[in-house]
Motif scaffolding. Structure first.
Motif, PDB file in Angstrom:
ATOM      1  N   LEU A 139       0.916  -1.148  -0.121  1.00 54.26           N
ATOM      2  CA  LEU A 139       0.094  -0.118  -0.100  1.00 54.26           C
ATOM      3  C   LEU A 139       0.932   1.198   0.233  1.00 54.26           C
ATOM      4  CD1 LEU A 139      -2.933   1.273   0.353  1.00 54.26           C
ATOM      5  CD2 LEU A 139      -2.369   0.886   2.954  1.00 54.26           C
ATOM      6  N   ASN A 140       0.629   2.208  -0.959  1.00 57.07           N
ATOM      7  CA  ASN A 140       1.470   3.259  -1.136  1.00 57.07           C
ATOM      8  C   ASN A 140       0.427   4.540  -0.870  1.00 57.07           C
ATOM      9  OD1 ASN A 140       3.222   1.866  -3.613  1.00 57.07           O
ATOM     10  ND2 ASN A 140       3.933   2.073  -1.499  1.00 57.07           N
ATOM     11  N   PHE A 141       1.092   5.804  -0.871  1.00 54.83           N
ATOM     12  CA  PHE A 141       0.449   7.182  -0.847  1.00 54.83           C
ATOM     13  C   PHE A 141       1.088   7.963  -1.914  1.00 54.83           C
ATOM     14  CE2 PHE A 141      -1.939   6.292   3.148  1.00 54.83           C
ATOM     15  CZ  PHE A 141      -0.973   5.380   3.837  1.00 54.83           C
ATOM     16  N   LYS A 142      -0.234   8.773  -2.608  1.00 56.00           N
ATOM     17  CA  LYS A 142       0.508   9.636  -3.581  1.00 56.00           C
ATOM     18  C   LYS A 142       0.852  10.859  -2.774  1.00 56.00           C
ATOM     19  CE  LYS A 142      -2.486   7.887  -7.223  1.00 56.00           C
ATOM     20  NZ  LYS A 142      -3.478   8.494  -8.509  1.00 56.00           N
ATOM     21  N   ARG A 143       1.262  11.985  -3.717  1.00 57.09           N
ATOM     22  CA  ARG A 143       1.710  13.119  -3.221  1.00 57.09           C
ATOM     23  C   ARG A 143       0.421  13.897  -2.458  1.00 57.09           C
ATOM     24  NH1 ARG A 143       1.932  18.531  -4.351  1.00 57.09           N
ATOM     25  NH2 ARG A 143       4.178  19.552  -3.976  1.00 57.09           N
ATOM     26  N   ASN A 144      -0.566  13.810  -2.740  1.00 55.30           N
ATOM     27  CA  ASN A 144      -1.772  14.307  -2.109  1.00 55.30           C
ATOM     28  C   ASN A 144      -2.255  13.512  -0.873  1.00 55.30           C
ATOM     29  OD1 ASN A 144      -2.970  12.300  -3.634  1.00 55.30           O
ATOM     30  ND2 ASN A 144      -4.246  13.414  -4.956  1.00 55.30           N
ATOM     31  N   GLY A 145      -1.698  12.283  -0.685  1.00 51.50           N
ATOM     32  CA  GLY A 145      -2.097  11.435   0.482  1.00 51.50           C
ATOM     33  C   GLY A 145      -3.150  10.293  -0.173  1.00 51.50           C
ATOM     34  N   GLU A 146      -3.526  10.452  -1.289  1.00 54.23           N
ATOM     35  CA  GLU A 146      -4.467   9.031  -1.767  1.00 54.23           C
ATOM     36  C   GLU A 146      -3.850   7.895  -1.791  1.00 54.23           C
ATOM     37  OE1 GLU A 146      -5.817   9.974  -5.710  1.00 54.23           O
ATOM     38  OE2 GLU A 146      -6.853   8.095  -5.844  1.00 54.23           O
ATOM     39  N   LYS A 147      -4.495   6.947  -1.357  1.00 52.73           N
ATOM     40  CA  LYS A 147      -3.850   5.424  -1.230  1.00 52.73           C
ATOM     41  C   LYS A 147      -3.971   4.806  -2.623  1.00 52.73           C
ATOM     42  CE  LYS A 147      -5.182   4.876   3.660  1.00 52.73           C
ATOM     43  NZ  LYS A 147      -5.861   4.119   4.838  1.00 52.73           N
ATOM     44  N   PHE A 148      -3.089   3.830  -2.697  1.00 51.12           N
ATOM     45  CA  PHE A 148      -2.977   3.072  -3.817  1.00 51.12           C
ATOM     46  C   PHE A 148      -2.435   1.949  -3.790  1.00 51.12           C
ATOM     47  CE2 PHE A 148       1.017   3.629  -6.107  1.00 51.12           C
ATOM     48  CZ  PHE A 148       1.530   4.696  -5.730  1.00 51.12           C
ATOM     49  N   TRP A 149      -2.640   0.717  -4.132  1.00 52.19           N
ATOM     50  CA  TRP A 149      -1.823  -0.472  -4.182  1.00 52.19           C
ATOM     51  C   TRP A 149      -1.035  -0.618  -5.408  1.00 52.19           C
ATOM     52  CZ3 TRP A 149      -1.589  -4.017  -0.161  1.00 52.19           C
ATOM     53  CH2 TRP A 149      -2.367  -3.691   1.041  1.00 52.19           C
ATOM     54  N   SER A 150       0.226  -1.099  -5.192  1.00 53.40           N
ATOM     55  CA  SER A 150       1.199  -1.348  -6.295  1.00 53.40           C
ATOM     56  C   SER A 150       2.013  -2.366  -5.954  1.00 53.40           C
ATOM     57  CB  SER A 150       2.062  -0.165  -6.408  1.00 53.40           C
ATOM     58  OG  SER A 150       3.212   0.046  -5.482  1.00 53.40           O
ATOM     59  N   LEU A 151       2.325  -3.081  -7.328  1.00 53.68           N
ATOM     60  CA  LEU A 151       3.127  -4.454  -7.032  1.00 53.68           C
ATOM     61  C   LEU A 151       4.652  -3.945  -7.718  1.00 53.68           C
ATOM     62  CD1 LEU A 151       3.757  -7.493  -7.091  1.00 53.68           C
ATOM     63  CD2 LEU A 151       3.350  -7.557  -9.587  1.00 53.68           C
ATOM     64  N   LEU A 152       5.606  -3.481  -6.658  1.00 54.02           N
ATOM     65  CA  LEU A 152       6.911  -3.340  -6.906  1.00 54.02           C
ATOM     66  C   LEU A 152       7.918  -4.346  -7.291  1.00 54.02           C
ATOM     67  CD1 LEU A 152       8.994  -0.873  -6.920  1.00 54.02           C
ATOM     68  CD2 LEU A 152       8.985  -1.192  -4.414  1.00 54.02           C
ATOM     69  N   ARG A 153       8.542  -3.981  -8.472  1.00 58.60           N
ATOM     70  CA  ARG A 153       9.963  -5.105  -8.616  1.00 58.60           C
ATOM     71  C   ARG A 153      10.998  -4.045  -8.967  1.00 58.60           C
ATOM     72  NH1 ARG A 153       6.075  -6.910 -13.404  1.00 58.60           N
ATOM     73  NH2 ARG A 153       5.365  -4.939 -12.809  1.00 58.60           N
ATOM     74  N   ILE A 154      12.085  -4.402  -8.340  1.00 54.23           N
ATOM     75  CA  ILE A 154      13.392  -3.808  -8.393  1.00 54.23           C
ATOM     76  C   ILE A 154      14.556  -4.587  -8.530  1.00 54.23           C
ATOM     77  CG2 ILE A 154      15.044  -1.983  -7.096  1.00 54.23           C
ATOM     78  CD1 ILE A 154      12.878  -1.198  -5.444  1.00 54.23           C
ATOM     79  N   THR A 155      15.450  -4.193  -9.756  1.00 55.28           N
ATOM     80  CA  THR A 155      16.444  -5.336 -10.310  1.00 55.28           C
ATOM     81  C   THR A 155      17.821  -4.614 -10.244  1.00 55.28           C
ATOM     82  OG1 THR A 155      14.594  -6.696 -11.599  1.00 55.28           O
ATOM     83  CG2 THR A 155      16.848  -6.824 -11.927  1.00 55.28           C
ATOM     84  N   PRO A 156      18.704  -5.253  -9.851  1.00 54.11           N
ATOM     85  CA  PRO A 156      20.015  -4.504 -10.114  1.00 54.11           C
ATOM     86  C   PRO A 156      20.540  -4.277 -11.503  1.00 54.11           C
ATOM     87  CG  PRO A 156      20.225  -6.715  -9.032  1.00 54.11           C
ATOM     88  CD  PRO A 156      18.874  -6.457  -9.114  1.00 54.11           C
ATOM     89  N   ILE A 157      21.163  -3.430 -11.832  1.00 51.40           N
ATOM     90  CA  ILE A 157      22.080  -3.360 -12.989  1.00 51.40           C
ATOM     91  C   ILE A 157      23.622  -3.160 -12.914  1.00 51.40           C
ATOM     92  CG2 ILE A 157      22.553  -1.800 -15.018  1.00 51.40           C
ATOM     93  CD1 ILE A 157      19.601  -0.840 -14.788  1.00 51.40           C
ATOM     94  N   ARG A 158      24.174  -4.228 -13.602  1.00 48.02           N
ATOM     95  CA  ARG A 158      25.563  -4.464 -13.421  1.00 48.02           C
ATOM     96  C   ARG A 158      26.593  -3.940 -14.444  1.00 48.02           C
ATOM     97  NH1 ARG A 158      26.212  -7.736  -8.558  1.00 48.02           N
ATOM     98  NH2 ARG A 158      24.379  -8.816  -8.231  1.00 48.02           N
ATOM     99  N   ASP A 159      27.807  -3.733 -14.243  1.00 50.40           N
ATOM    100  CA  ASP A 159      28.571  -3.104 -15.267  1.00 50.40           C
ATOM    101  C   ASP A 159      29.477  -4.329 -15.710  1.00 50.40           C
ATOM    102  OD1 ASP A 159      31.070  -1.388 -13.147  1.00 50.40           O
ATOM    103  OD2 ASP A 159      30.542  -3.633 -13.294  1.00 50.40           O
ATOM    104  N   ALA A 160      30.382  -3.815 -16.636  1.00 51.98           N
ATOM    105  CA  ALA A 160      31.023  -5.107 -17.063  1.00 51.98           C
ATOM    106  C   ALA A 160      31.959  -6.063 -16.111  1.00 51.98           C
ATOM    107  CB  ALA A 160      32.141  -4.571 -18.302  1.00 51.98           C
ATOM    108  N   LYS A 161      32.339  -5.233 -15.054  1.00 55.58           N
ATOM    109  CA  LYS A 161      33.127  -5.975 -14.007  1.00 55.58           C
ATOM    110  C   LYS A 161      32.058  -6.713 -13.037  1.00 55.58           C
ATOM    111  CE  LYS A 161      36.864  -2.744 -14.355  1.00 55.58           C
ATOM    112  NZ  LYS A 161      37.717  -1.769 -13.569  1.00 55.58           N
ATOM    113  N   GLY A 162      30.828  -6.458 -13.016  1.00 56.89           N
ATOM    114  CA  GLY A 162      30.074  -7.403 -12.320  1.00 56.89           C
ATOM    115  C   GLY A 162      29.314  -6.509 -11.040  1.00 56.89           C
ATOM    116  N   MET A 163      29.985  -5.173 -11.179  1.00 58.84           N
ATOM    117  CA  MET A 163      29.492  -4.085 -10.106  1.00 58.84           C
ATOM    118  C   MET A 163      28.032  -3.817 -10.318  1.00 58.84           C
ATOM    119  SD  MET A 163      31.946  -4.374  -8.044  1.00 58.84           S
ATOM    120  CE  MET A 163      31.709  -2.863  -7.009  1.00 58.84           C
ATOM    121  N   ILE A 164      27.465  -3.734  -9.196  1.00 62.53           N
ATOM    122  CA  ILE A 164      26.113  -2.644  -9.301  1.00 62.53           C
ATOM    123  C   ILE A 164      26.377  -1.158  -9.446  1.00 62.53           C
ATOM    124  CG2 ILE A 164      23.672  -2.617  -8.162  1.00 62.53           C
ATOM    125  CD1 ILE A 164      24.131  -5.129  -7.035  1.00 62.53           C
TER     126      ILE A 164
END
Length: 426
Positions: free
Chosen positions: A145-170
């Motif tokens: 459950l999240n809140f918008k800037r004006n305080g309105e509630k909304f549900w969201s599905l969040l997916r966060i994935t790392p991006i790595r360089d050629a050396k494998g560093m994030i």
């Protein structure tokens, strides 16, 4: 004179040979120059081809970048990219859907920490969980459950994935937010419709028992009237008997009130109310409610209730509905067998954490062609059936953490049985 003639002839023989050599040398020179020109032309052509190929590749790469950018800009999911090299995870890019979803504009979001834009449910527990997951270099996936800037509630599905360089560093994290508010609302509507259907089913089943219940209720009411009339006649002379008769009045009045109370509870529309229950008490109460119907059909109900069974946590009305439906189905199956009279209800401990409830009849059994679709929605073998009773009963049992099944008995009839987890509340 002869010497001069010889000298002149020698000079004439050497001239054609010199011209031939000069001609040959000129042709060889021209051939070498031609070959050099061809080589240079080939080199120039290869260079031009390489240059054209490089330009084509660069054009293709630019087109791919353009398409990817347009795709990110056009998607309805909120997409954002965070700088992983900074502990506050500032946003360096966000698409229009992200701004629309959160209510922030570009100037308010870019360069700001992702976790400072809007609040999470509860007390920032989820935000801290996400942050710790990213600090460990892991991906995150969850609905919240999240809140918008004006305080309105909304549900969201969040997916966060790392991006790595050629050396494998994030170096960065890319996040995708999908608005699931509408799906949540639809789930709530489906649940509400399910409760409506359960209520309609309960009322429909009770309609079959109304006539029998009316007879059951009329008996204690008639007894109350008789005892009261007798008390009036004996009031002056026999007070001890009067006290006894008054006790009869009280007992039968309580009996009538209890029957009416159970009927009203079953008809009353309420949300599921889970409470700690004794399965044997619930079974006895349900059998008492349907007993007039059993008696009217000239059937016998036999109870084998296990001793010292642990308590369960369940909705009383819903479990009564399951038992009523199973008993009713068994009675109808026994109607087709003239010599079928006995119905068995058994409770027992399946294992340390599960209680087993069985409704075993001596009727016609389950036809083989119906076994796989027995619990399917709208499937019925009755001419006037709706095909919802067993499917709803299974849904109720599964909502309680159990399982409803059926099988034919070795001798005759069918056995419908369900499991209920033991309550952890003490």
């Amino acid at each position: 004179m002869k010497k001069k003639i010889i000298t002149v002839k020698k000079k004439k023989a050497q001239a054609p040979l010199s011209r031939k050599r000069a001609h040959d040398n000129l042709e060889e020179k021209l051939r070498r120059q031609t070959d050099e020109i061809k080589i240079r032309d080939g080199q120039l052509k290869q260079g031009a081809d390489r240059e054209k190929l490089g330009a084509d590749r660069e054009k293709i790469a630019e087109e791919q970048i353009h398409v990817r950018t347009k795709a990110m800009e056009s998607t309805t999911d909120g997409i954002f990219i965070m700088d992983a090299k900074k502990n506050d995870f500032p946003i360096i890019y966000a698409n229009p859907s992200f701004f629309s979803l959160t209510g922030y504009d570009k100037s308010e979001a870019i360069g700001k920490s992702y976790f400072s834009l809007y609040g999470f449910d509860a007390n920032a527990r989820v935000a801290e969980e996400i942050k710790q997951t990213l600090l460990q270099g892991k991906s995150f996936h969850g609905e919240m459950l999240n809140f918008k800037r004006n305080g309105e509630k909304f549900w969201s599905l969040l997916r966060i994935t790392p991006i790595r360089d050629a050396k494998g560093m994030i170096t960065h994290y890319v996040g995708i937010k999908t608005d699931t508010t509408l799906m949540k609302q639809r789930d709530a509507e489906i649940e509400e419709q399910r409760e409506e259907l359960l209520h309609v089913t309960r009322v429909g089943k009770l309609a079959e028992f109304v006539s029998s219940l009316a007879h059951e209720i009329s008996q204690p009411l008639t007894a109350i009237l008789s005892y009261a009339q007798a008390a009036q006649r004996m009031l002056k002379d026999r007070e001890p008997q009067l006290r006894e008769i008054l006790q009869y009045i009280i007992n039968d009045d309580q009996r009538a009130a209890e029957v009416i109370r159970r009927l009203r509870s079953l008809l009353k529309k309420n949300k599921p109310a889970f409470e700690v229950l004794d399965i044997n008490t619930l079974t006895n109460d349900t059998v008492m409610l349907i007993m007039p119907h059993i008696t009217a059909k000239n059937k016998i109900i036999k109870l084998e209730l296990g001793d010292h069974l642990p308590m369960i946590k369940a909705d009383r009305i819903q479990l009564q509905q399951v038992l009523l439906n199973l008993i009713s189905n068994s009675l109808e199956a026994m109607e087709e067998q003239k010599d079928s009279h006995e119905l068995l209800i058994r409770t027992s401990l399946k294992n340390a954490n599960t209680i087993l409830v069985e409704v075993k009849d001596s009727g016609c059994g389950i036809p083989e062609e119906n076994r796989l679709k027995l619990f399917a929605h709208f499937f019925t073998s009755k001419p006037d059936g709706l095909g919802m009773g067993l499917s709803i009963s299974r849904s109720i049992v599964e909502a309680h953490g159990g399982r409803l099944e059926a099988k034919n008995n070795p001798d005759r009839g069918a056995n419908f049985y369900f499991t209920i987890p033991v309550s952890n509340d003490r």
